[in-house]
Design a protein around this motif. Structure first.
Motif, PDB file in Angstrom:
ATOM      1  N   LYS A 103     -18.562  26.875  38.826  1.00  0.00           N
ATOM      2  CA  LYS A 103     -19.760  27.681  38.755  1.00  0.00           C
ATOM      3  C   LYS A 103     -20.909  26.728  38.553  1.00  0.00           C
ATOM      4  O   LYS A 103     -20.870  25.804  38.093  1.00  0.00           O
ATOM      5  CB  LYS A 103     -19.785  28.500  37.410  1.00  0.00           C
ATOM      6  N   LYS A 104     -22.094  27.170  39.283  1.00  0.00           N
ATOM      7  CA  LYS A 104     -23.635  26.451  38.853  1.00  0.00           C
ATOM      8  C   LYS A 104     -23.803  26.658  37.524  1.00  0.00           C
ATOM      9  O   LYS A 104     -23.663  27.861  37.142  1.00  0.00           O
ATOM     10  CB  LYS A 104     -24.275  27.040  40.044  1.00  0.00           C
ATOM     11  N   PRO A 105     -24.658  25.986  37.206  1.00  0.00           N
ATOM     12  CA  PRO A 105     -25.148  24.294  37.606  1.00  0.00           C
ATOM     13  C   PRO A 105     -23.830  23.458  37.425  1.00  0.00           C
ATOM     14  O   PRO A 105     -23.102  23.752  36.402  1.00  0.00           O
ATOM     15  CB  PRO A 105     -26.286  23.781  36.687  1.00  0.00           C
ATOM     16  N   ARG A 106     -23.397  22.437  38.381  1.00  0.00           N
ATOM     17  CA  ARG A 106     -22.359  21.703  38.459  1.00  0.00           C
ATOM     18  C   ARG A 106     -22.976  20.315  38.855  1.00  0.00           C
ATOM     19  O   ARG A 106     -22.197  19.730  39.509  1.00  0.00           O
ATOM     20  CB  ARG A 106     -21.313  22.292  39.589  1.00  0.00           C
ATOM     21  N   ASN A 107     -24.117  19.931  38.405  1.00  0.00           N
ATOM     22  CA  ASN A 107     -24.376  18.614  38.556  1.00  0.00           C
ATOM     23  C   ASN A 107     -24.121  17.595  37.736  1.00  0.00           C
ATOM     24  O   ASN A 107     -23.432  17.650  36.686  1.00  0.00           O
ATOM     25  CB  ASN A 107     -26.131  18.742  38.483  1.00  0.00           C
ATOM     26  N   ILE A 108     -23.816  16.407  38.247  1.00  0.00           N
ATOM     27  CA  ILE A 108     -23.332  15.243  37.803  1.00  0.00           C
ATOM     28  C   ILE A 108     -24.324  13.977  37.928  1.00  0.00           C
ATOM     29  O   ILE A 108     -25.044  13.828  38.689  1.00  0.00           O
ATOM     30  CB  ILE A 108     -22.024  14.769  38.531  1.00  0.00           C
ATOM     31  N   ILE A 142     -29.769  -0.600  38.427  1.00  0.00           N
ATOM     32  CA  ILE A 142     -28.722  -0.291  37.599  1.00  0.00           C
ATOM     33  C   ILE A 142     -29.172   0.392  36.436  1.00  0.00           C
ATOM     34  O   ILE A 142     -28.351   0.775  35.392  1.00  0.00           O
ATOM     35  CB  ILE A 142     -27.980  -1.663  37.199  1.00  0.00           C
ATOM     36  N   ASN A 143     -30.360   0.553  36.213  1.00  0.00           N
ATOM     37  CA  ASN A 143     -30.999   1.218  34.864  1.00  0.00           C
ATOM     38  C   ASN A 143     -31.287   2.577  35.308  1.00  0.00           C
ATOM     39  O   ASN A 143     -31.467   3.437  34.288  1.00  0.00           O
ATOM     40  CB  ASN A 143     -32.265   0.450  34.751  1.00  0.00           C
ATOM     41  N   GLU A 144     -31.641   3.154  36.498  1.00  0.00           N
ATOM     42  CA  GLU A 144     -32.029   4.410  36.695  1.00  0.00           C
ATOM     43  C   GLU A 144     -30.528   5.218  37.041  1.00  0.00           C
ATOM     44  O   GLU A 144     -29.738   4.708  37.706  1.00  0.00           O
ATOM     45  CB  GLU A 144     -32.776   4.389  37.913  1.00  0.00           C
ATOM     46  N   TRP A 145     -30.958   6.548  36.525  1.00  0.00           N
ATOM     47  CA  TRP A 145     -29.949   7.499  36.908  1.00  0.00           C
ATOM     48  C   TRP A 145     -30.198   8.534  37.875  1.00  0.00           C
ATOM     49  O   TRP A 145     -31.531   9.163  38.028  1.00  0.00           O
ATOM     50  CB  TRP A 145     -29.477   8.324  35.505  1.00  0.00           C
ATOM     51  N   GLY A 146     -29.288   8.798  38.955  1.00  0.00           N
ATOM     52  CA  GLY A 146     -29.562   9.738  40.084  1.00  0.00           C
ATOM     53  C   GLY A 146     -28.771  11.129  39.498  1.00  0.00           C
ATOM     54  O   GLY A 146     -28.086  10.948  38.434  1.00  0.00           O
ATOM     55  N   ARG A 147     -28.775  11.872  40.226  1.00  0.00           N
ATOM     56  CA  ARG A 147     -27.984  13.379  40.111  1.00  0.00           C
ATOM     57  C   ARG A 147     -27.835  13.900  41.213  1.00  0.00           C
ATOM     58  O   ARG A 147     -28.484  13.646  42.332  1.00  0.00           O
ATOM     59  CB  ARG A 147     -28.971  14.388  39.241  1.00  0.00           C
ATOM     60  N   PHE A 148     -26.602  14.565  41.476  1.00  0.00           N
ATOM     61  CA  PHE A 148     -26.229  15.314  42.557  1.00  0.00           C
ATOM     62  C   PHE A 148     -25.122  16.336  42.322  1.00  0.00           C
ATOM     63  O   PHE A 148     -24.909  16.607  41.126  1.00  0.00           O
ATOM     64  CB  PHE A 148     -25.368  14.507  43.735  1.00  0.00           C
ATOM     65  N   ASP A 149     -25.225  17.428  43.160  1.00  0.00           N
ATOM     66  CA  ASP A 149     -24.402  18.691  42.994  1.00  0.00           C
ATOM     67  C   ASP A 149     -23.338  18.425  43.391  1.00  0.00           C
ATOM     68  O   ASP A 149     -22.758  17.894  44.728  1.00  0.00           O
ATOM     69  CB  ASP A 149     -24.902  19.942  43.859  1.00  0.00           C
ATOM     70  N   GLU A 168     -21.098   4.808  37.878  1.00  0.00           N
ATOM     71  CA  GLU A 168     -20.525   5.593  36.380  1.00  0.00           C
ATOM     72  C   GLU A 168     -21.135   6.771  36.638  1.00  0.00           C
ATOM     73  O   GLU A 168     -22.073   7.265  37.210  1.00  0.00           O
ATOM     74  CB  GLU A 168     -21.315   4.877  35.493  1.00  0.00           C
ATOM     75  N   LEU A 169     -20.388   7.808  36.107  1.00  0.00           N
ATOM     76  CA  LEU A 169     -20.757   9.228  35.964  1.00  0.00           C
ATOM     77  C   LEU A 169     -20.744   9.885  34.731  1.00  0.00           C
ATOM     78  O   LEU A 169     -19.972   9.430  33.656  1.00  0.00           O
ATOM     79  CB  LEU A 169     -19.456   9.940  36.655  1.00  0.00           C
ATOM     80  N   ARG A 170     -21.599  10.623  34.514  1.00  0.00           N
ATOM     81  CA  ARG A 170     -21.751  11.585  33.339  1.00  0.00           C
ATOM     82  C   ARG A 170     -22.478  12.921  33.544  1.00  0.00           C
ATOM     83  O   ARG A 170     -22.842  13.372  34.416  1.00  0.00           O
ATOM     84  CB  ARG A 170     -22.895  10.763  32.298  1.00  0.00           C
ATOM     85  N   LEU A 171     -22.013  14.008  32.682  1.00  0.00           N
ATOM     86  CA  LEU A 171     -22.749  15.197  32.701  1.00  0.00           C
ATOM     87  C   LEU A 171     -24.226  15.190  32.401  1.00  0.00           C
ATOM     88  O   LEU A 171     -24.508  13.956  31.665  1.00  0.00           O
ATOM     89  CB  LEU A 171     -21.859  16.157  31.738  1.00  0.00           C
ATOM     90  N   GLU A 172     -24.942  16.122  32.696  1.00  0.00           N
ATOM     91  CA  GLU A 172     -26.094  16.350  32.422  1.00  0.00           C
ATOM     92  C   GLU A 172     -26.690  16.274  30.714  1.00  0.00           C
ATOM     93  O   GLU A 172     -25.482  16.661  30.042  1.00  0.00           O
ATOM     94  CB  GLU A 172     -27.113  17.270  33.048  1.00  0.00           C
ATOM     95  N   ASP A 173     -27.651  15.555  30.491  1.00  0.00           N
ATOM     96  CA  ASP A 173     -28.000  15.698  28.975  1.00  0.00           C
ATOM     97  C   ASP A 173     -28.002  17.069  28.588  1.00  0.00           C
ATOM     98  O   ASP A 173     -28.432  18.050  29.164  1.00  0.00           O
ATOM     99  CB  ASP A 173     -29.214  15.083  28.471  1.00  0.00           C
ATOM    100  N   GLY A 174     -27.400  17.369  27.340  1.00  0.00           N
ATOM    101  CA  GLY A 174     -27.201  18.718  26.859  1.00  0.00           C
ATOM    102  C   GLY A 174     -25.944  19.426  27.336  1.00  0.00           C
ATOM    103  O   GLY A 174     -25.608  20.518  26.624  1.00  0.00           O
ATOM    104  N   ILE A 175     -25.394  18.984  28.256  1.00  0.00           N
ATOM    105  CA  ILE A 175     -24.131  19.577  28.755  1.00  0.00           C
ATOM    106  C   ILE A 175     -22.977  18.982  28.145  1.00  0.00           C
ATOM    107  O   ILE A 175     -22.653  17.791  28.496  1.00  0.00           O
ATOM    108  CB  ILE A 175     -24.167  19.464  30.296  1.00  0.00           C
ATOM    109  N   THR A 176     -22.237  19.791  27.332  1.00  0.00           N
ATOM    110  CA  THR A 176     -21.083  19.097  26.638  1.00  0.00           C
ATOM    111  C   THR A 176     -19.699  19.758  27.336  1.00  0.00           C
ATOM    112  O   THR A 176     -18.637  19.086  26.909  1.00  0.00           O
ATOM    113  CB  THR A 176     -21.189  19.595  25.110  1.00  0.00           C
ATOM    114  N   GLU A 177     -19.464  20.755  28.220  1.00  0.00           N
ATOM    115  CA  GLU A 177     -18.412  21.161  28.986  1.00  0.00           C
ATOM    116  C   GLU A 177     -18.706  21.361  30.328  1.00  0.00           C
ATOM    117  O   GLU A 177     -20.018  21.483  30.946  1.00  0.00           O
ATOM    118  CB  GLU A 177     -17.940  22.525  28.324  1.00  0.00           C
TER     119      GLU A 177
END
Length: 555
Positions: free
Chosen positions: A542-547, A197-204, A519-528
């Protein structure tokens, strides 16, 4: 830029010709180079003069100025159709014509424009003539746009039989199981699988939704044989077939390219794959599976003829291809917005807890009846479809001259405008769904706008769903016409998507299941969220489209 008369233009052309003659006379060997260099320039000049000098037919709608013949406005339209439409509307109004790779396309914007195009008679505005060169090589012969409209309407009626409430009740648990199995086994969700519950993963997000969409659709509509046969060979066939469903194939249907040859080979093999399933079911006495194959095998045309096996196979391919892209696109946009707007995401999660949560943090299974009573989920889906309809342009081929109603375009001084035979007409719900003349803050993703029963969104949906009870039967059962609404996420009229209820259920249960778990978040530094990619048939992010995601905490 304009000319007051033809006299100056004639002088310019004469001077150009005189200079060219002198150049060739001085050195005859330069004629070939001269021709190669100046012919394109001359073609562009003549095209410009034709638009600015030659008197135009007053019965035709205003035409968008373009520099290069044949190409016309193709590049501007293709890169960002909505920006192109809005800029043209400022200059020409809601009705105008532009050149799209040699085609003359008359655009009709707004709710009235949608109604004009999508509510038009099929004898005048033909979907078959507009799309068969794209769909028939992919879907196959004798179905959809490869048959007369009245036959297609019968086929839609057959499909409707398989989209029953009884089947939908069975599908909900299948959707849940497929999402659960996928998240437990796919590497994209390795962090969730580790119960960290502490680590974050990422996917397209688009890659993930494409896989989940085909798994859930094959488990339900496509049948157990298709679901059990989803291996690398099937994926390769699907990818090759999908490679023939692009804007390039729409504009140029017969190019001698390898992708076209792979498309044709893939269609043949996939058609044989489905017909083999049908043949085996007939031999064994097909069971009453809650899938589309079972429903189609019993259907008869009005003349008493059963659907032939290859027709069933090709309808199944059409359902697979059409539903896959639209549902995966809508799911991708929904998850991106939820990752961006944490407050809405948590409201959606809390709604799941309130309706299905157990004290230990687990969830009870969703049911079809319960799904229909989730206002936050409903609003999230509607708002996503408003801002991101899968298809931005719907075209029809004009079979006979059609006058444009004065309520849509003010008549010219010489009378009403007419769309001539041989043109195309185009409607864009993507424009009316973000029209600032209709919607407050149209480019803001705001699910709350659907909660106001007297608001614009509720009224638009009421018109789309025709809650007054007025229905039209185009040949596949009574449905809402919906062509006069500014909100048309699944099309409208006789070609309204018959699978919209299935798509809505599929999308809703998939999104709810994912939100229950992570829980979902956009990548760090991505505001839109990402911009639209308009270079595909279905509008994708469009890419990048990671969550980024992490396992939910159960306090």
């Amino acid at each position: 830029m304009a000319f007051d008369s033809a006299t100056p233009a004639t002088g310019y052309i004469a001077a150009f010709v005189d200079a060219a003659q002198q150049y060739v006379a001085a050195s005859p060997g330069r004629a070939i180079l001269l021709g190669l260099f100046y012919t394109p320039i001359l073609v562009v000049v003549l095209n410009i003069l034709k638009q600015l000098v030659v008197p135009r037919d007053p019965s035709l709608p205003p035409e968008v100025f373009h520099w290069i013949p044949f190409i016309g406005s193709s590049i501007t339209y293709g890169n960002d159709p909505l920006d192109f439409f809005f800029k043209c509307r400022e200059k020409y109004g809601d009705v105008f014509t532009f050149t799209l790779l040699g085609r003359k396309v008359t655009v009709a914007l707004g709710a009235k424009g949608n109604n004009f195009v999508l509510g038009g008679k099929s004898t005048a505005f033909s979907a078959e003539d507009a799309y068969t060169h794209l769909t028939t090589p992919v879907f196959g012969k004798d179905v959809v746009y490869d048959v007369p409209n009245e036959v297609f309407m019968e086929q839609k009626k057959f499909v409707k039989v398989g989209l029953s409430t009884e089947n939908f009740r069975a599908y909900v648990s299948m959707f849940d199981q497929e999402v659960d199995d996928y998240m437990r086994t796919d590497q994209a969700f390795i962090i969730w699988q580790m119960n960290d519950i502490n680590e974050w993963g990422r996917f397209d997000v688009t890659d993930i939704m494409a896989q989940i969409t085909i798994l859930t659709a094959s488990r339900t509509l496509q049948g157990k044989e298709v679901r059990n046969g989803l291996d690398k060979s099937f994926s390769a066939l699907y990818n090759d077939l999908d490679g023939g469903f692009t804007p390039l194939n729409f504009m140029f249907p017969n190019l001698p390219l390898e992708s076209y040859r792979r498309r044709d080979k893939a269609h043949k093999k996939m058609s044989e794959y489905y017909t083999d399933i049908i043949r085996k079911r007939r031999e064994l006495g097909h069971s009453d599976e809650p899938d589309m194959i079972s429903a189609l095998m019993d259907q008869k045309y009005r003349d008493g003829k059963l659907l032939r096996d290859h027709e069933i196979a090709h309808i199944m391919i059409a359902l697979l291809m059409a539903g896959q892209h639209t549902s995966s696109a809508s799911g991708s946009w929904t998850l991106l917005h939820l990752a961006h707007d944490v407050d809405v995401q948590e409201a959606l999660y809390q709604e799941q807890v309130d309706h299905f949560g157990n004290p230990d943090g687990s969830f009870r299974p969703m049911t079809y009846e319960a799904f229909r009573k989730l206002p936050v989920l409903d609003s999230v889906i509607r708002e996503t479809l408003r801002m991101h309809p899968p298809i931005h342009s719907i075209m029809r081929y004009v079979r006979s001259d059609v006058p444009i109603p004065a309520t849509l375009a003010a008549p010219s001084k010489d009378g009403v405008y007419v769309v001539p035979k041989g043109y195309y007409v185009l409607a864009s719900a993507a424009v009316s769904q973000v029209d600032p003349h209709i919607w407050a803050h149209p480019m803001k993703w705001d699910p709350a706008r659907w909660s106001d029963p007297e608001g614009v969104a509720a009224q638009a949906f009421k018109t789309y769903s025709d809650e007054s009870g007025e229905k039209i039967d185009y040949g596949f059962g009574a449905v809402s016409k919906g062509t006069e609404s500014p909100y048309q996420p699944f099309g409208a009229g006789r070609h309204r998507c018959i699978g919209e209820q299935f798509a809505y259920l599929q999308l809703g249960t998939v999104i709810a299941n994912i939100i229950r778990k992570v829980e979902l978040r956009l990548e760090d530094g991505i505001t839109e969220i990402p911009a639209h990619n308009y270079h595909t048939m279905i509008t994708m992010p469009k890419k990048p489209r990671n969550i980024c995601y992490r396992r939910r905490r159960f306090d």
